[in-house]
Design an enzyme around this catalytic site. Sequence first.
Site, PDB file in Angstrom:
ATOM      1  N   TYR A 148      -8.533  53.634  22.373  1.00 59.75           N
ATOM      2  CA  TYR A 148      -9.303  54.759  21.841  1.00 59.75           C
ATOM      3  C   TYR A 148     -10.207  54.337  20.682  1.00 59.75           C
ATOM      4  CZ  TYR A 148      -6.954  58.575  24.351  1.00 59.75           C
ATOM      5  OH  TYR A 148      -6.499  59.437  25.304  1.00 59.75           O
ATOM      6  N   LYS A 198       1.961  47.345  29.843  1.00 66.74           N
ATOM      7  CA  LYS A 198       1.449  46.719  31.067  1.00 66.74           C
ATOM      8  C   LYS A 198       1.419  45.212  30.830  1.00 66.74           C
ATOM      9  CE  LYS A 198      -0.389  46.944  35.227  1.00 66.74           C
ATOM     10  NZ  LYS A 198       0.429  47.283  36.417  1.00 66.74           N
ATOM     11  N   ASP A 231       3.115  51.728  35.299  1.00 67.40           N
ATOM     12  CA  ASP A 231       3.072  52.299  36.656  1.00 67.40           C
ATOM     13  C   ASP A 231       4.466  52.689  37.122  1.00 67.40           C
ATOM     14  OD1 ASP A 231       3.594  49.560  36.624  1.00 67.40           O
ATOM     15  OD2 ASP A 231       2.329  49.057  38.345  1.00 67.40           O
ATOM     16  N   ASP A 255      -1.081  59.275  26.399  1.00 68.33           N
ATOM     17  CA  ASP A 255      -1.881  60.443  26.781  1.00 68.33           C
ATOM     18  C   ASP A 255      -1.576  60.821  28.231  1.00 68.33           C
ATOM     19  OD1 ASP A 255      -3.946  62.412  26.613  1.00 68.33           O
ATOM     20  OD2 ASP A 255      -5.221  61.060  27.774  1.00 68.33           O
ATOM     21  N   ASP A 259       0.981  64.310  29.861  1.00 65.23           N
ATOM     22  CA  ASP A 259       0.599  65.362  30.824  1.00 65.23           C
ATOM     23  C   ASP A 259       1.478  65.279  32.075  1.00 65.23           C
ATOM     24  OD1 ASP A 259      -1.514  66.119  29.105  1.00 65.23           O
ATOM     25  OD2 ASP A 259      -2.881  66.474  30.784  1.00 65.23           O
TER      26      ASP A 259
HETATM   27  C1  IPM Z   1      -4.660  64.831  23.848  1.00 72.86           C
HETATM   28  C2  IPM Z   1      -6.090  64.888  24.330  1.00 72.86           C
HETATM   29  C3  IPM Z   1      -6.974  64.022  23.468  1.00 72.86           C
HETATM   30  C4  IPM Z   1      -6.503  62.584  23.638  1.00 72.86           C
HETATM   31  C5  IPM Z   1      -8.478  64.109  23.724  1.00 72.86           C
HETATM   32  C6  IPM Z   1      -8.978  65.514  23.767  1.00 72.86           C
HETATM   33  C7  IPM Z   1      -9.242  63.317  22.710  1.00 72.86           C
HETATM   34  O1  IPM Z   1      -6.158  64.574  25.686  1.00 72.86           O
HETATM   35  O2  IPM Z   1      -4.405  65.084  22.659  1.00 72.86           O
HETATM   36  O3  IPM Z   1      -3.761  64.537  24.652  1.00 72.86           O
HETATM   37  O4  IPM Z   1      -6.888  61.904  24.608  1.00 72.86           O
HETATM   38  O5  IPM Z   1      -5.744  62.129  22.773  1.00 72.86           O
HETATM   39 MN    MN Z   2      -4.212  64.426  26.669  1.00 75.34          MN
END
Ligand code: IPM
Ligand code: MN
Length: 367
Positions: A148, A198, A231, A255, A259
């Site tokens: 990032y 990785k 993975d 990240d 999710d």
């Molecule tokens: C998160 C989001 C952020 C990230 C984005 C919006 C910059 O996806 O906080 O998970 O990738 O960290």
């Molecule tokens: Mn995110």
Amino acid sequence: MLPAAVRKEYTIAVLPGDGIGPEVTAVALRVLRAVAKAHNFGLVLIEYAVGGEALDRYDEPLPKETLRACKAADAVLLGAIGGPRWDHETGARRCETALLGLRKSLDVYANLRPVQVFEGLADRSPLGMDRVSGADILLVRELTGGIYFGTPRGQKAVGGLRTGTNTMTYREDEVARIARTAFTWARRRRSRVTSVDKANVLEVSQLWRTVVAEVHAAEFPELALDHLYVDNAAMQLILRPRAFDVILTGNLFGDILSDLAATLPGSLGLLPSASVGASVGLFEPVHGSAPDLAGQGRANPMGAVLSAAMMLESLGEGVAAQRIRNGVAACLQEGVATADLGGTASTSTVGEAIIAFTAGLTTAKSQ
Ligand code: IPM
Ligand code: MN
Ligand code: NAD
């Protein structure tokens, strides 16, 4: 005679942001005001612009006034940023850079993303109750380094062809400090850390793995540590979620895995996060601005409310934080939920129910 107890007061910079950000933040603020009153501490809640809203009003996604207020506050509570209206922006005008700039400026290198399958929820998971019930994971994501922030980055023509570049880089001190965060949390939990990388391909991951193992051997030898390639980790998270306690990983993998982990409780709208490390913490739900839901009163506010609970915990108001968590759990048990969890309640109805359950519950009851 002892002096009367001084009533504590906390100044919170509130950044509602874009899309569903303001809708879920409004609920979190209502819950916060209710518990502050019940627990006799003060909250000064002041709102500032960030993201697309700030770009529209001030021509920059992270105005100086917002950043100054965040640095001066006791904590920052954020909703979500970004959306299709601003997706054409590039470079420093992208909404997402506001969030990255805020994280970097506050030096909140440790992003804590707890994933729990609350009772009464497991049947909402697309993965099935047998597999997910009882899962209780703390994902510790490195937040101010890695791909990032690495340089070189950008786009340029190379040999007449448009070429995009980002760089995944970690210094040993960045790995060591986030490893310490993960091990310290594991000590308070079930004593197991799974470090995800990785290392079969990336040199940056080989260094990551070496440093994590060194910190483990030198400072936390009593804890269990294992390493997984990202993975495989993605698959194991879905196949055997109960096998995980603390997951330690870098910025990008964290990240993606967070999710993915939202499929365990069944909705991204449930997941809170705390970003900590220096003096001022940043608290925000894991989800984004959900443009598909914005303005409809259908967003799940629980991730934002639970982020507010993590904020209170970090401010030392642990009893009030637990009361909020109990209120959310009661709400789920009674089936008061938004559509993402199969319910029919609106964002504000869920908020009212959380407040009602929070008020009716006794304090410090662990769920
Ligand atoms: C998160 C989001 C952020 C990230 C984005 C919006 C910059 O996806 O906080 O998970 O990738 O960290
Ligand atoms: Mn995110
Ligand atoms: P998103 O998290 O906004 O939405 C992903 C999916 O989850 C959508 O189907 C959405 O409806 C659902 N969802 C998210 N939050 C929900 C909630 N509270 N209740 C019910 N359902 C919910 O991710 P995206 O669509 O990939 O991104 C949209 C925008 O948000 C982008 O601009 C992105 O950069 C931004 N974003 C911001 C943050 C943040 O501010 N922390 C985090 C992630 C994405």
